[in-house]
Design a protein around this motif. Sequence first.
Motif, PDB file in Angstrom:
ATOM      1  N   LEU A   9     -36.264-147.140  24.164  1.00 18.50           N
ATOM      2  CA  LEU A   9     -37.931-146.954  22.597  1.00 18.50           C
ATOM      3  C   LEU A   9     -39.101-146.808  23.386  1.00 18.50           C
ATOM      4  O   LEU A   9     -39.753-146.941  23.074  1.00 18.50           O
ATOM      5  N   ILE A  10     -39.419-147.640  24.959  1.00 18.20           N
ATOM      6  CA  ILE A  10     -40.463-147.977  25.628  1.00 18.20           C
ATOM      7  C   ILE A  10     -40.846-146.284  26.118  1.00 18.20           C
ATOM      8  O   ILE A  10     -42.378-146.518  25.973  1.00 18.20           O
ATOM      9  N   VAL A  11     -39.980-145.864  26.332  1.00 19.54           N
ATOM     10  CA  VAL A  11     -40.293-143.999  26.723  1.00 19.54           C
ATOM     11  C   VAL A  11     -41.115-143.974  26.452  1.00 19.54           C
ATOM     12  O   VAL A  11     -41.606-142.054  26.100  1.00 19.54           O
ATOM     13  N   ILE A  12     -40.175-143.650  24.235  1.00 20.45           N
ATOM     14  CA  ILE A  12     -40.744-142.620  23.618  1.00 20.45           C
ATOM     15  C   ILE A  12     -42.628-143.400  23.354  1.00 20.45           C
ATOM     16  O   ILE A  12     -42.753-142.427  23.099  1.00 20.45           O
ATOM     17  N   ALA A  13     -42.230-144.680  23.276  1.00 18.96           N
ATOM     18  CA  ALA A  13     -44.140-144.910  23.230  1.00 18.96           C
ATOM     19  C   ALA A  13     -44.621-144.392  24.124  1.00 18.96           C
ATOM     20  O   ALA A  13     -45.694-144.533  23.611  1.00 18.96           O
ATOM     21  N   ASP A  33     -59.761-136.545  13.844  1.00 16.37           N
ATOM     22  CA  ASP A  33     -58.289-136.379  14.776  1.00 16.37           C
ATOM     23  C   ASP A  33     -58.343-137.475  15.167  1.00 16.37           C
ATOM     24  O   ASP A  33     -57.440-138.266  16.153  1.00 16.37           O
ATOM     25  N   SER A  34     -59.164-137.817  16.418  1.00 20.67           N
ATOM     26  CA  SER A  34     -59.756-138.643  17.471  1.00 20.67           C
ATOM     27  C   SER A  34     -59.473-140.643  16.940  1.00 20.67           C
ATOM     28  O   SER A  34     -58.977-140.989  17.284  1.00 20.67           O
ATOM     29  N   ILE A  35     -59.408-140.478  15.812  1.00 22.48           N
ATOM     30  CA  ILE A  35     -59.257-141.428  15.281  1.00 22.48           C
ATOM     31  C   ILE A  35     -58.209-141.952  14.676  1.00 22.48           C
ATOM     32  O   ILE A  35     -57.276-143.198  15.169  1.00 22.48           O
ATOM     33  N   ILE A  36     -57.660-140.856  14.322  1.00 21.26           N
ATOM     34  CA  ILE A  36     -56.115-141.062  14.151  1.00 21.26           C
ATOM     35  C   ILE A  36     -54.613-141.107  15.010  1.00 21.26           C
ATOM     36  O   ILE A  36     -54.209-142.019  15.453  1.00 21.26           O
ATOM     37  N   ALA A  37     -56.092-140.321  16.103  1.00 25.04           N
ATOM     38  CA  ALA A  37     -54.799-140.414  18.606  1.00 25.04           C
ATOM     39  C   ALA A  37     -55.194-141.888  18.576  1.00 25.04           C
ATOM     40  O   ALA A  37     -54.418-142.423  18.714  1.00 25.04           O
ATOM     41  N   LEU A  38     -56.522-142.421  18.426  1.00 20.87           N
ATOM     42  CA  LEU A  38     -56.440-143.905  18.613  1.00 20.87           C
ATOM     43  C   LEU A  38     -55.392-144.821  17.945  1.00 20.87           C
ATOM     44  O   LEU A  38     -55.322-145.649  18.316  1.00 20.87           O
ATOM     45  N   ILE A  39     -54.782-144.545  16.490  1.00 20.96           N
ATOM     46  CA  ILE A  39     -54.883-145.452  15.819  1.00 20.96           C
ATOM     47  C   ILE A  39     -53.466-145.489  16.514  1.00 20.96           C
ATOM     48  O   ILE A  39     -52.259-145.815  16.579  1.00 20.96           O
ATOM     49  N   GLY A  40     -52.808-144.531  16.945  1.00 18.33           N
ATOM     50  CA  GLY A  40     -51.493-143.556  17.114  1.00 18.33           C
ATOM     51  C   GLY A  40     -51.095-144.925  18.240  1.00 18.33           C
ATOM     52  O   GLY A  40     -50.052-145.440  19.498  1.00 18.33           O
ATOM     53  N   ILE A  41     -52.711-144.723  19.400  1.00 16.84           N
ATOM     54  CA  ILE A  41     -52.267-145.227  20.195  1.00 16.84           C
ATOM     55  C   ILE A  41     -52.362-146.421  20.479  1.00 16.84           C
ATOM     56  O   ILE A  41     -51.606-147.027  21.528  1.00 16.84           O
ATOM     57  N   VAL A  42     -52.843-146.934  20.231  1.00 15.95           N
ATOM     58  CA  VAL A  42     -52.661-148.819  20.338  1.00 15.95           C
ATOM     59  C   VAL A  42     -51.254-149.196  18.782  1.00 15.95           C
ATOM     60  O   VAL A  42     -51.252-150.290  19.481  1.00 15.95           O
ATOM     61  N   ALA A  43     -50.604-148.311  17.924  1.00 10.14           N
ATOM     62  CA  ALA A  43     -49.521-148.440  17.445  1.00 10.14           C
ATOM     63  C   ALA A  43     -48.851-149.110  18.300  1.00 10.14           C
ATOM     64  O   ALA A  43     -47.541-149.402  18.325  1.00 10.14           O
ATOM     65  N   SER A  44     -48.354-147.660  19.195  1.00  5.69           N
ATOM     66  CA  SER A  44     -47.505-147.396  20.327  1.00  5.69           C
ATOM     67  C   SER A  44     -47.806-148.891  21.614  1.00  5.69           C
ATOM     68  O   SER A  44     -47.131-149.197  21.825  1.00  5.69           O
ATOM     69  N   CYS A  46     -48.790-151.564  20.597  1.00  4.87           N
ATOM     70  CA  CYS A  46     -48.451-152.761  20.374  1.00  4.87           C
ATOM     71  C   CYS A  46     -46.515-152.988  19.964  1.00  4.87           C
ATOM     72  O   CYS A  46     -45.744-153.946  20.438  1.00  4.87           O
ATOM     73  N   ALA A  47     -46.070-151.782  19.726  1.00  2.00           N
ATOM     74  CA  ALA A  47     -45.226-151.667  19.910  1.00  2.00           C
ATOM     75  C   ALA A  47     -44.008-151.621  21.573  1.00  2.00           C
ATOM     76  O   ALA A  47     -43.378-152.304  21.406  1.00  2.00           O
ATOM     77  N   ILE A  48     -44.674-151.523  22.433  1.00  2.00           N
ATOM     78  CA  ILE A  48     -44.321-152.090  23.875  1.00  2.00           C
ATOM     79  C   ILE A  48     -44.336-153.292  23.939  1.00  2.00           C
ATOM     80  O   ILE A  48     -43.658-154.074  24.490  1.00  2.00           O
ATOM     81  N   VAL A  49     -45.660-154.481  23.843  1.00  4.52           N
ATOM     82  CA  VAL A  49     -45.319-156.001  23.854  1.00  4.52           C
ATOM     83  C   VAL A  49     -44.762-155.722  23.016  1.00  4.52           C
ATOM     84  O   VAL A  49     -43.968-157.291  23.594  1.00  4.52           O
ATOM     85  N   LEU A  50     -44.396-155.335  21.992  1.00  6.49           N
ATOM     86  CA  LEU A  50     -43.776-156.235  21.080  1.00  6.49           C
ATOM     87  C   LEU A  50     -42.280-156.427  21.743  1.00  6.49           C
ATOM     88  O   LEU A  50     -41.094-157.030  21.220  1.00  6.49           O
ATOM     89  N   LEU A  51     -41.951-154.695  22.199  1.00  7.47           N
ATOM     90  CA  LEU A  51     -40.666-154.878  22.809  1.00  7.47           C
ATOM     91  C   LEU A  51     -40.292-155.666  24.026  1.00  7.47           C
ATOM     92  O   LEU A  51     -39.631-155.636  24.261  1.00  7.47           O
ATOM     93  N   LEU A  52     -41.474-155.767  25.169  1.00  8.44           N
ATOM     94  CA  LEU A  52     -41.243-156.718  26.064  1.00  8.44           C
ATOM     95  C   LEU A  52     -41.144-158.257  25.724  1.00  8.44           C
ATOM     96  O   LEU A  52     -40.729-159.188  25.905  1.00  8.44           O
TER      97      LEU A  52
END
Length: 67
Positions: A9-13, A33-44, A46-52
């Motif tokens: 899951l961390i590698v996918i993020a 598309d840059s704002i969507i990419a930024l949202i995707g980066i922030v979401a990923s 967040c996912a990494i932090v939650l997994l850790l």
Amino acid sequence: MNKTLFIILIVIAVALIAYNVTLLNFQNLLEGDSIIALIGIVASLCAIVLLLIFITSKKIKDKMNQD
């Protein structure tokens, strides 16, 4: 959940972060598309932090049960 699943899951993020960085337009970060990419980066991130945090809490729980 086992350790292998967390690593996958961390590698996918991280892969999603890398993909979204390629979509960024550094001239106009907050348009199109840059704002969507930024949202995707922030979401990923967040996912990494939650997994850790979850991995750390499992280690603490295992130590508490061991003693």
